[in-house]
Design an enzyme around this catalytic site. Structure first.
Site, PDB file in Angstrom:
ATOM      1  N   GLU A 108     -34.253-122.544  46.658  1.00  0.00           N
ATOM      2  CA  GLU A 108     -34.783-121.171  46.514  1.00  0.00           C
ATOM      3  C   GLU A 108     -36.203-121.198  45.952  1.00  0.00           C
ATOM      4  O   GLU A 108     -37.084-120.454  46.408  1.00  0.00           O
ATOM      5  CB  GLU A 108     -33.859-120.369  45.598  1.00  0.00           C
ATOM      6  CG  GLU A 108     -34.410-119.029  45.163  1.00  0.00           C
ATOM      7  CD  GLU A 108     -34.269-118.807  43.668  1.00  0.00           C
ATOM      8  OE1 GLU A 108     -35.280-118.477  43.021  1.00  0.00           O
ATOM      9  OE2 GLU A 108     -33.151-118.977  43.142  1.00  0.00           O
ATOM     10  N   HIS A 109     -36.448-122.064  44.981  1.00  0.00           N
ATOM     11  CA  HIS A 109     -37.789-122.180  44.409  1.00  0.00           C
ATOM     12  C   HIS A 109     -38.766-122.807  45.394  1.00  0.00           C
ATOM     13  O   HIS A 109     -39.909-122.369  45.534  1.00  0.00           O
ATOM     14  CB  HIS A 109     -37.742-123.041  43.138  1.00  0.00           C
ATOM     15  CG  HIS A 109     -37.269-122.314  41.929  1.00  0.00           C
ATOM     16  ND1 HIS A 109     -38.067-122.106  40.833  1.00  0.00           N
ATOM     17  CD2 HIS A 109     -36.078-121.737  41.630  1.00  0.00           C
ATOM     18  CE1 HIS A 109     -37.393-121.445  39.903  1.00  0.00           C
ATOM     19  NE2 HIS A 109     -36.171-121.216  40.365  1.00  0.00           N
ATOM     20  N   GLU A 206     -35.420-124.434  33.392  1.00  0.00           N
ATOM     21  CA  GLU A 206     -34.743-123.139  33.453  1.00  0.00           C
ATOM     22  C   GLU A 206     -33.268-123.292  33.101  1.00  0.00           C
ATOM     23  O   GLU A 206     -32.709-122.509  32.322  1.00  0.00           O
ATOM     24  CB  GLU A 206     -34.876-122.534  34.851  1.00  0.00           C
ATOM     25  CG  GLU A 206     -34.156-121.209  34.988  1.00  0.00           C
ATOM     26  CD  GLU A 206     -34.135-120.672  36.410  1.00  0.00           C
ATOM     27  OE1 GLU A 206     -33.421-119.678  36.647  1.00  0.00           O
ATOM     28  OE2 GLU A 206     -34.817-121.247  37.273  1.00  0.00           O
TER      29      GLU A 206
END
Length: 1446
Positions: A108-109, A206
């Site tokens: 996704e990143h 994260e």
């Protein structure tokens, strides 16, 4: 962004991706509804490769749903047409990993790091500033990945659609991007290969940050254990220990298998035309693919267990929460319906609310009210994110021995529900909640709909049926009507008899973090790869990205039609909106009349006051009525920032509620009961509510660490922000921990009742309504009846006291830097700079500058290079420019990045292009022009007095900002700002690597003037200055003639100094430059200015009335009431709940500290008489007898053992050492004891009487005490000049008194000094000693007609002084004095100038002494600083020395 439980409401989306902004009142450029293409879509119609499969009117939400299938790829598309200008688009994929390497999350990143059409590094982040999006994000759930955005601008919509679609289907997926976003090995110092290797990566950090929150550990393990068979058995976001096992090839393969159109679902919402989207998606993307069955991504139903299971896990100890033994958690979870079964899932949700919501629910009664825990966990409720839904009851704040008790209560509660059913009123309240929720419109309605339906749609459920809530409610009502035991049978079948039950317990492990670090070290040892030296620094061709322009921004502000009236003396603002049959009510209750301590209690007051019952109804009945008639009565503290003045704010309680129009009278009755509360007597329930409140305070601290860090930093420079910090920040958490430690619940409850009587008055109230114009007249009549019955005070409304000025933590002229220890593996850093208020034109420039810096400097430095999850800069509403980082692997290095901002701007501001400035402005307008739901239109004017005209002017100022204005704003506020207007905060783990040795000007929070960056340079310059001008202070002023001090003046000084006026003398004492002064005198004054510290008074006196017979002087009272708030503040920050007061005297300070703040105190005093009197004084405060203990003991550096014995029987977490009279050597002795006493965590003392320090053959026993000053004084050969006269100057009265003298006062003072110097000179010549007879000479006694001052002095001499030794007669002595007077009376003005010069250097001398003591502690690793506490005009003893151990 990883979001395991993305439900119908977005609770904690990352501020670095999202752009959900606060409501404003800006008018966007709207697309008229007549331009929509709704009418062409009929079932069976084919268009651009899509076929319409279904069209439904969803009347509940006033929308039309169009469901389409792409014929070639079978991709699904749902469009929800609604006349809403805030349009949404999203592409979603079902992503089902089978390991915990974080595949879908890192993908996704990485897909957002550049694509075929836009081969630019991070086009997603760059588009944040080329757009007016109201939301932009990407997020990974347990089994899906979604890419949503929303905007009000059609051009923007098309631009973002292109970016998102190309990123999803044609990403570049470069290896360097994978390493940056996922993981890599890198040296601690990237330019030094010999430094240790660490793991870095945006997602890696994260997830470390995500799992620093224990609740996230519990929630993730719960899902893994109760759904173990497929994708839910792993961590989709990535386990930090597993992430480094992911390879670049794995990532590319996962994209190929999961990001296929056949596995995609498209979503759009709003009033933009649908056809162009279908055409673009088909032509550029879907038509290029063939159908690929998505069977490999499908999630099967979980095989149900035959027997319940029980598991136990460990977590980290949270230092901001309960004691270690009470940080245990339990959750009991049941696997319920398949979420594709729409009605069954709705039914499970309904029953869940019945079981757990509010004080009338069964589980609240059985598990919360007995008050043996910290309340429900955030995981408590109904989770519809996975394929099989989960019901969970969780309790936190438990002791381990209570685990089985909770399981027993769970079973017993279900048994009782099955037997007795639910109360009819309770059922009615839940149904009412559904009805009201359907009518209420939120800020980003289309986005919330997406989040609500995506889990069901992800598993091919009937999403259109899930939107038809009314049909589901009607079916439920029908079932309940047909079967009186319907709900009981549901509870029995799905809950009581459910064998798929998991009991999960969690306990803290003090070695948890240590074990995590060990695992990480072992992982690094297994890895040998290393990041290539090639970095992401190549020039970017951003001009290929689409962008908006200034003409796309509306020039107008939406003006809400409103009336402003007064009803029964209450000001009312009526905002006329389409409220869909709902009354939205808001009010502000001014709290200016509350005391400082009552203000601190406001958050607790707001939390409990509507939960304790009223004079008419007990708390259960009140809650039942409230939930059946309204959406709830809400109260919270409100700090309304002044738009025009820094530090000014409107303190108030913000109350709000909304209800259906038919329930208006009931809503007023509920508020009336709250306003008329006259008694609060249920102490037991209050204690339970207080403990629940405290348990929830620390939740989300790690997830929102950047918010707390920014608030704490801003609170160090802004009075407004400091008040917010006291009510909502780390200061409030510390305050509540200490308050609960006192257990004075009855006293606190009584105080809350006193507060209610003060604030619940219509004199304090102003109101706002958001209602439809048609119902205005009827609603206002009901409101008039309500306000007519409200209580009011006899005082007139204090319109002139609406705003108050806040006080700030500004110790001295330096940067205040704080490190708040939080037991997590990442940091949250912030720097705050006080700038300008909203109405100032420079505020707009600073907003644009903040966006520019975030995009061009801070994001590349903090995220791309440093590995933080995010970072940036912003302007707060109270005029503070704040920097921040989020989930940051570094701390002090990040502060350096913040500090280097001005340097970066100097080098790059001239290179900033007009396009980059435009992008920064667009970023600002995202916030300014955010959409506003009907419930909040006009509210900025009500809450902050931000009128449309002021907003319009501000928008024009933003539009006009240019490069030159950015440069001047940066120079003024970021480069040349006074250090005292700066502050820094690091929120993160305790670390031996947190090295502050080279950062004295920050951690000291004191003493270094602007010109100095380190203490050594300051000491060297100061010592050389003192050595050069030692003649100014080396002799007592009584000996100036004896030692020929006037002859030591530079030759050009005396002629100039003799002619100074009183104003000139005053300026000289202040160290100001003088007109036409000799060059050498000007050089002296320049050095004074350079070395002088600028002290700022910490004005925070506490309100306290001493007994009439206390015997305290005004000076002493001032010292006590000024020092007490500082002690409280330091205790809060350092977590101290006990005080040891040394040199306690008569016990006045301990009594105040107990009476105002409930501290327990040990008072140590060397005088038995004083101890006896302190105990006698204690009888005036009976409640303190068991809280304050006075003992007789003379403090020495050998007192460690005795003090430890005194406190060994006292239960406490840690103590603060205090001392109001730390005279001479006592202050240094206390510092040494502070270091020895393990229980002592902080210190607040007021040193004084430096000139009484004990001397020895080397100089003084306790000065210098720091290694640095001791070494420098020897090296510079100045030891002889750091003498008693030097110390006397250091502790003499401040310049304040001298520099305000009149001409007459200067003459009197000069004469007095000269007369005494003549007396000493004659006595020395006659081998006599002078002894003073009285401490104060009193009034001069005149004899006869004598009027000459010197003769008056001689006449009174026999009453004031006597001579010892010598053989001279009195007459001869007086004759010689007259001769000396004749000789020296021309130097009277010169001796006054000498006093002025000494006043000018007093600050420098005292700073040397104080800074020496600060360095003494700093050299031992203790944070230490100095605060100016008292008004020097009242008390010359004005500085407090503060220390806190790490």
């Amino acid at each position: 962004m990883w979001y395991k439980n993305l439900g119908p409401y977005v609770k904690s989306l990352s501020v670095f991706h999202k752009i959900v902004r606060k409501s404003s009142q800006a008018l966007s450029k709207k697309l008229g509804t007549e331009n929509h293409d709704l009418n062409i879509f009929k079932i069976g119609h084919k268009l651009h490769g899509f076929e319409v499969k279904d069209v439904k009117e969803i009347t509940e939400f006033r929308l039309t749903a169009i469901y389409l299938i792409h014929e070639k790829t079978r991709a699904e598309y749902l469009h929800l047409y609604r006349n809403d200008n805030n349009n949404v688009f999203a592409v979603n994929f079902r992503t089902t990993p089978m390991n915990s390497t974080g595949l879908p999350h890192i993908l996704e990143h990485t897909v957002l790091c550049g694509s075929k059409l836009y081969p630019v590094r991070d086009p997603f982040f760059k588009m944040l500033n080329r757009s007016l999006a109201t939301f932009m994000n990407a997020m990974t759930g347990s089994d899906y990945t979604m890419y949503p955005f929303s905007t009000q601008n059609l051009s923007d919509y098309r631009n973002l659609q292109k970016i998102y679609l190309d990123a999803a289907f044609r990403p570049n997926l470069k290896e360097l991007d994978f390493m940056q976003e996922g993981w890599r090995l890198e040296n601690v110092n990237p330019v030094d290969n010999k430094t240790p290797l660490i793991i870095k990566g945006v997602v890696y950090n994260e997830m470390k940050g995500a799992f620093s929150e224990n609740e996230n550990i519990l929630g993730q393990k719960l899902q893994n254990l109760i759904l173990p068979d497929h994708t839910y058995g792993v961590i989709s976001g990535g386990d930090p220990i597993e992430i480094p096992n992911l390879t670049w090839e794995d990532l590319k393969n996962f994209h190929r298998m999961h990001y296929h159109p056949s596995n995609a679902k498209f979503y759009s919402y709003g009033n933009f035309p649908l056809s162009p989207s279908l055409e673009y998606i088909d032509k550029l993307y879907l038509s290029q693919y063939d159908y690929q069955p998505p069977n490999h991504t499908m999630v099967p139903k979980q095989t149900r267990w035959k027997e319940p299971k029980r598991e136990h896990i460990n977590c980290r100890f949270e230092n901001m929460r309960e004691p270690f033994e009470s940080q245990n958690t339990i959750s009991i979870s049941l696997l319920l319906s398949d979420i594709t079964e729409i009605y069954d899932t709705f039914l499970m949700n309904f029953v869940t609310e019945l079981l757990i919501k509010g004080p009338n629910s069964p589980f609240y009664k059985s598990m919360i009210e007995p008050n043996f825990s910290g309340g429900f966990t955030p995981t408590t409720g109904f989770d519809t994110q996975p394929r099989d839904s989960i019901f969970t009851i969780g309790l936190q704040g438990l002791k381990q021995e209570d685990f089985d008790k909770v399981v027993g209560l769970f079973d017993n509660t279900l048994d009782q529900v099955v037997t007795n059913g639910f109360d009819e009123k309770h059922i009615e309240s839940v149904l009412h909640r559904y009805e009201l929720a359907i009518k209420h419109e939120s800020a980003n309605f289309g986005l919330h709909l997406l989040f609500g339906i995506i889990p069901t749609w992800n598993h091919n459920g009937n999403i259109l049926s899930s939107l038809q809530i009314n049909s589901l409610i009607e079916k439920l009502k029908k079932e309940m009507k047909q079967d009186n035991h319907y709900l009981q049978n549901v509870v029995k079948r799905y809950f009581k008899d459910n064998n798929h039950r998991l009991v999960l317990t969690m306990s803290p492990d003090k070695d948890y973090e240590k074990k995590q670090k060990l695992q990480e070290e072992e992982l690094i040892n297994r890895k040998t790869g290393k990041l290539s030296e090639s970095k992401q620094n190549e020039n970017q061709k951003t001009d290929i990205l689409p962008t908006l322009y200034m003409e796309d921004i509306s020039n107008d502000v939406e003006k809400v039609f409103k009336d402003k009236v007064t009803i029964n003396s209450v000001p009312v603002q009526i905002n006329k909106v389409n409220s869909n049959g709902i009354i939205y009510f808001k009010a502000l209750l001014n709290t200016v009349d509350l005391s400082a301590e009552q203000q601190m209690l406001l958050p607790l007051f707001c939390y409990v006051i509507n939960k304790l019952g009223t004079d008419k109804l007990n708390y259960r009945d009140f809650d039942s009525l409230m939930t059946r008639k309204t959406a709830g009565l809400n109260l919270c503290p409100h700090i309304g920032e002044s738009l025009f003045q820094l530090h000014n704010y409107e303190p108030s309680i913000y109350i709000s509620s909304y209800c259906l129009e038919k329930n208006a009278e009931a809503m007023w009755d509920l508020w009336s009961q709250i306003f008329n509360i006259s008694k609060l007597e249920d102490v037991e329930r209050f204690q339970m509510l207080t403990q629940l409140y405290m348990a929830n305070l620390a939740h989300g601290l790690a997830d929102s660490g950047h918010v707390y860090a920014m608030q704490a930093a801003a609170g160090l420079v802004s009075g407004t922000a400091y008040q917010k910090e006291l009510l909502t920040g780390l200061q409030h958490i510390s305050y509540m921990k200490r308050l609960m430690g006192t257990s004075h619940y009855k006293a606190v409850l009584d105080e809350l009742l006193n507060m209610a009587k003060i604030v619940f008055s219509k004199n304090n109230m102003r109101c706002a309504f958001n209602i439809s114009q048609e119902s205005q007249s009827k609603i206002m009549k009901t409101f008039a009846n309500f306000t007519a019955q409200l209580p009011q005070t006899s005082k007139k409304p204090k319109s002139d006291r609406t705003y108050v000025e806040g006080k700030v933590w500004a110790p001295l002229n330096a940067i205040n830097c704080q490190h708040h220890v939080l037991n997590v593996p990442v940091n949250y850093c912030s720097k705050a700079i006080l700038t300008a208020p909203y109405s100032n034109k420079e505020y707009a420039k600073l907003r644009v500058l903040a966006r520019l810096l975030s995009a061009k400097y801070l994001h590349p430095e903090l995220r791309e290079r440093q590995g933080a999850y995010g970072g940036g800069a912003k302007m707060t509403q109270d005029g503070v420019f704040v920097f921040y980082s989020y989930r940051d692997p570094r701390n002090l290095q990040t502060l350096d990045v913040f500090d280097n901002t001005s340097k970066w701007l100097e080098e790059h501001i001239d290179k900033v292009t007009p396009q980059e400035i435009l992008e920064a402005k667009l970023g600002v307008f995202q916030a300014v022009d955010a959409p506003i739901p009907p419930s909040n239109k006009g509210c900025e004017e009500f809450l902050r007095r931000l009128t449309p005209d002021i907003l319009q002017r501000h928008r024009a100022e933003i539009m006009s900002v240019d490069q030159n204005e950015l440069r001047t704003a940066a120079e003024k506020y970021l480069k040349n700002a006074e250090p005292s207007l700066n502050a820094k905060v690091v929120l993160g783990p305790k670390s031996d690597k947190f090295d502050t040795n080279n950062r004295h000007n920050e951690i000291l929070s004191m003493a270094l003037p602007t010109y100095y960056n380190n203490v050594k340079d300051y000491f060297e310059d100061t010592l050389n200055f003192l050595k050069a001008y030692h003649w100014l202070y080396s002799y007592p002023n009584t000996h100036v003639l004896v030692n020929n001090v006037f002859d030591q003046f530079p030759a050009e000084w005396p002629p100039y100094l003799r002619n100074l006026t009183s104003e000139g003398l005053n300026d000289l004492a202040r160290g100001h430059s003088l007109e036409d002064a000799p060059k050498s005198l000007e050089e002296f004054l320049k050095k004074v200015k350079k070395l002088k510290m600028i002290t700022v008074l910490k004005d925070a006196n506490v309100d306290f009335t001493f007994p009439n017979n206390s015997g305290l002087s005004i000076k002493k009272k001032h010292e006590i009431v000024a020092l007490a708030p500082l002690i409280k503040e330091i205790c809060d920050e350092s977590g101290c709940d006990f005080i040891v007061d040394v040199g306690t005297g008569l016990g006045h300070l301990p009594q105040l500290l107990h009476e105002k703040y409930n501290y327990r105190i040990l008072g140590i005093e060397g005088s038995p008489e004083n101890v006896q009197q302190a105990r006698a004084n204690q009888m005036k405060y009976p409640k303190s007898v068991n809280a304050i203990k006075y003992v007789t003991h003379f403090i020495t550096n050998q007192s460690e053992e005795q003090i430890n014995k005194m406190v060994e029987e006292i239960a406490m977490s840690s103590a603060c050492i205090t001392g109001l009279h730390a005279c001479a050597d006592l202050s240094v002795t206390v510092l040494e004891l502070f270091m020895k006493l393990e229980f002592a965590k902080s210190l607040v003392i007021m040193p004084c009487c430096y000139h009484r320090l004990k001397e020895n053959e080397r100089g003084f026993e306790n000065f210098p005490v720091s290694s640095l000053l001791r070494e420098l004084s020897h090296t510079l050969e100045i030891t002889d000049y750091l003498n008693i006269p030097f110390l006397r100057v250091a502790c003499q009265g401040s310049v304040d008194g001298f520099s305000t003298m009149t001409q007459q006062e200067h003459e009197q003072h000069a004469n007095s000094c000269m007369f005494r110097a003549i007396l000493q000179d004659v006595a020395n010549s006659e081998n006599c000693q002078v002894k003073r007879l009285k401490r104060k000479s009193g009034k001069l006694r005149q004899s006869g007609p004598i009027s000459e001052p010197f003769e008056t002095y001689l006449t009174n001499l026999k009453h004031t002084h006597t001579l010892i030794g010598g053989s001279v007669s009195d007459d001869q002595f007086l004759k010689k004095m007259r001769e000396k007077w004749t000789q020296h009376k021309g130097n009277v003005s010169l001796i006054e100038a000498l006093a002025a010069l000494q006043a000018a250097i007093q600050n420098i001398c005292e700073n040397v002494v104080l800074l020496d003591r600060v360095m003494f502690l700093m050299e031992k690793g203790v944070k230490c600083f100095v605060v100016k506490v008292t008004d020097q005009g009242i008390s010359p003893r004005c500085h407090a020395l503060v220390a806190m151990k790490p």
